[in-house]
Motif scaffolding. Sequence first.
Motif, mmCIF file in Angstrom:
data_model
loop_
_atom_site.group_PDB
_atom_site.id
_atom_site.type_symbol
_atom_site.label_atom_id
_atom_site.label_comp_id
_atom_site.label_asym_id
_atom_site.label_seq_id
_atom_site.Cartn_x
_atom_site.Cartn_y
_atom_site.Cartn_z
ATOM 1 N N ALA A 52 0.819 -1.215 0.000
ATOM 2 C CA ALA A 52 0.000 0.000 0.000
ATOM 3 C C ALA A 52 0.848 1.259 0.000
ATOM 4 C CB ALA A 52 -0.938 -0.020 1.206
ATOM 5 N N LEU A 101 0.820 4.019 -3.093
ATOM 6 C CA LEU A 101 0.417 5.406 -2.854
ATOM 7 C C LEU A 101 1.489 6.382 -3.332
ATOM 8 C CD1 LEU A 101 -1.575 7.417 -1.613
ATOM 9 C CD2 LEU A 101 -0.424 7.075 0.591
ATOM 10 N N HIS A 137 -7.450 -3.229 -5.230
ATOM 11 C CA HIS A 137 -6.846 -2.292 -4.294
ATOM 12 C C HIS A 137 -7.015 -0.869 -4.826
ATOM 13 C CE1 HIS A 137 -4.062 -0.687 -1.299
ATOM 14 N NE2 HIS A 137 -3.514 0.029 -2.279
ATOM 15 N N VAL A 181 -6.211 3.389 -3.686
ATOM 16 C CA VAL A 181 -5.560 4.306 -2.751
ATOM 17 C C VAL A 181 -6.591 5.269 -2.198
ATOM 18 C CG1 VAL A 181 -3.353 4.119 -3.948
ATOM 19 C CG2 VAL A 181 -4.951 5.917 -4.592
ATOM 20 N N ASN A 182 -6.298 5.803 -1.034
ATOM 21 C CA ASN A 182 -7.197 6.756 -0.389
ATOM 22 C C ASN A 182 -7.096 8.103 -1.103
ATOM 23 O OD1 ASN A 182 -8.856 8.155 1.283
ATOM 24 N ND2 ASN A 182 -7.667 7.830 3.149
ATOM 25 N N ALA A 183 -8.221 8.539 -1.697
ATOM 26 C CA ALA A 183 -8.206 9.788 -2.474
ATOM 27 C C ALA A 183 -7.923 11.003 -1.609
ATOM 28 C CB ALA A 183 -9.539 9.960 -3.197
ATOM 29 N N SER A 184 -8.209 10.921 -0.305
ATOM 30 C CA SER A 184 -7.960 12.071 0.572
ATOM 31 C C SER A 184 -6.469 12.314 0.798
ATOM 32 C CB SER A 184 -8.660 11.851 1.917
ATOM 33 O OG SER A 184 -8.151 10.692 2.559
ATOM 34 N N GLN A 185 -5.636 11.325 0.523
ATOM 35 C CA GLN A 185 -4.192 11.475 0.690
ATOM 36 C C GLN A 185 -3.502 11.976 -0.579
ATOM 37 O OE1 GLN A 185 -2.637 7.743 2.096
ATOM 38 N NE2 GLN A 185 -3.913 7.708 3.933
ATOM 39 N N GLN A 204 -9.116 6.732 -10.643
ATOM 40 C CA GLN A 204 -8.322 5.524 -10.438
ATOM 41 C C GLN A 204 -9.198 4.303 -10.692
ATOM 42 O OE1 GLN A 204 -7.191 4.435 -6.444
ATOM 43 N NE2 GLN A 204 -8.595 5.941 -5.517
#
Length: 386
Positions: free
Chosen positions: A36, A40, A117, A119-123, A138
């Motif tokens: 992960a 990212l 999988h 990734v967290n869009a907020s990051q 994504q």
Amino acid sequence: MSEKEPAKREKHMEFTPLTPETTFQYADLSIKHINAENTLAMVKRAIRMGYDAVAINIDLGDISDYYTELDSLWTPASQSNSEGEPPKKKKKKQQRKDELADGIAGILKKKLIPPPHFVNASQLNTSDLEKRGKVFRQFSRITFTANEQVVINKVFTHPTVMSYDIVAVRPGEPAVLDTLSRKTELFDIITIDHLEENRGKWLSASKVMDRIRNDGVCYEIAYAESLMPATRKNVLFNGRVLIRSLKSKNVILSSGAETMLDLRSPVDVMNMSLLWGVANSDARKMISGFPKNLLLQAECRGTGNGDVCSMKLSDAEKLAGEEDEKEEKSEEGAEETTTVKPPPIEVKMNQAQYKALLQATKNANDMMKKIKASKAASSSTAPPTS
């Protein structure tokens, strides 16, 4: 799921562009997922380089190493009486028990197919894309090598595989490619295995490749493998053969990156395409136009089929006028509407088309009667000749 219903992929992709401002500009459809944190970091780097659409790829390798479906194994009767049986029958039963044990042991050794999988869009920092009027997207992708034709049917109907947005296949033999040409509605990309020299045998099957390409499937070249000395020769050679066979149509360039050093900016990728003999006019399509078509088709893939009928505008207006007339008559109650018999079985048209055909035939008959009546009237009123 019944046998008649088509296999539907439970995807959560929403790609259909509503306005020109929200369509993506550049796409990298192969960022390999290892862990992960690494994924990212690579997605953040891809956004800084100018990509506004990425696909996080989970590469399984040989799909036969993964659990797809329990095979129909022979199960011996638990209370079978083996006494008094001939030696040949006893030996055959023992052989079946050994095969059953080997089969179960082989299934237990197989691995489970991992879920998609994201990734967290907020990051992610997408402020640069928003300034240009772009939206970051994504997608999930799964890639596997198919060396056996028997395994293909089980893989594509696996619920975990169907949950991915993009399905990519790496054919091992030309026979597998021929099987894939009959199942183009179940996958999106055909990629090449550059790690072994004998993996590019199917590149010579140009007729089968054209048939698959015409169904909307794209072929992929991963440029990250061309940066490694061990696979550079195979990547350049196989890529040139592929582009020459397909004439640069439906070929996409992806990174296939496992580390941040493998990523290249869109401009660098377009310049790198010259190594495969790609013209300048076709280089942009391989990271923008063809990926966009692929994602649009992947969004619709696995949905139910529909029928579309076409007719002339005049016939449609006439049919609409007849419907309005029929509604007015039914409201006023002045005249009773006549029922139209359904079309015969051998005529392949719907009720509306059949009604329009009957009305056109009636109009033609009325026109012929008027022409005959006018000819008869003109001949009767004509002065007699001397």
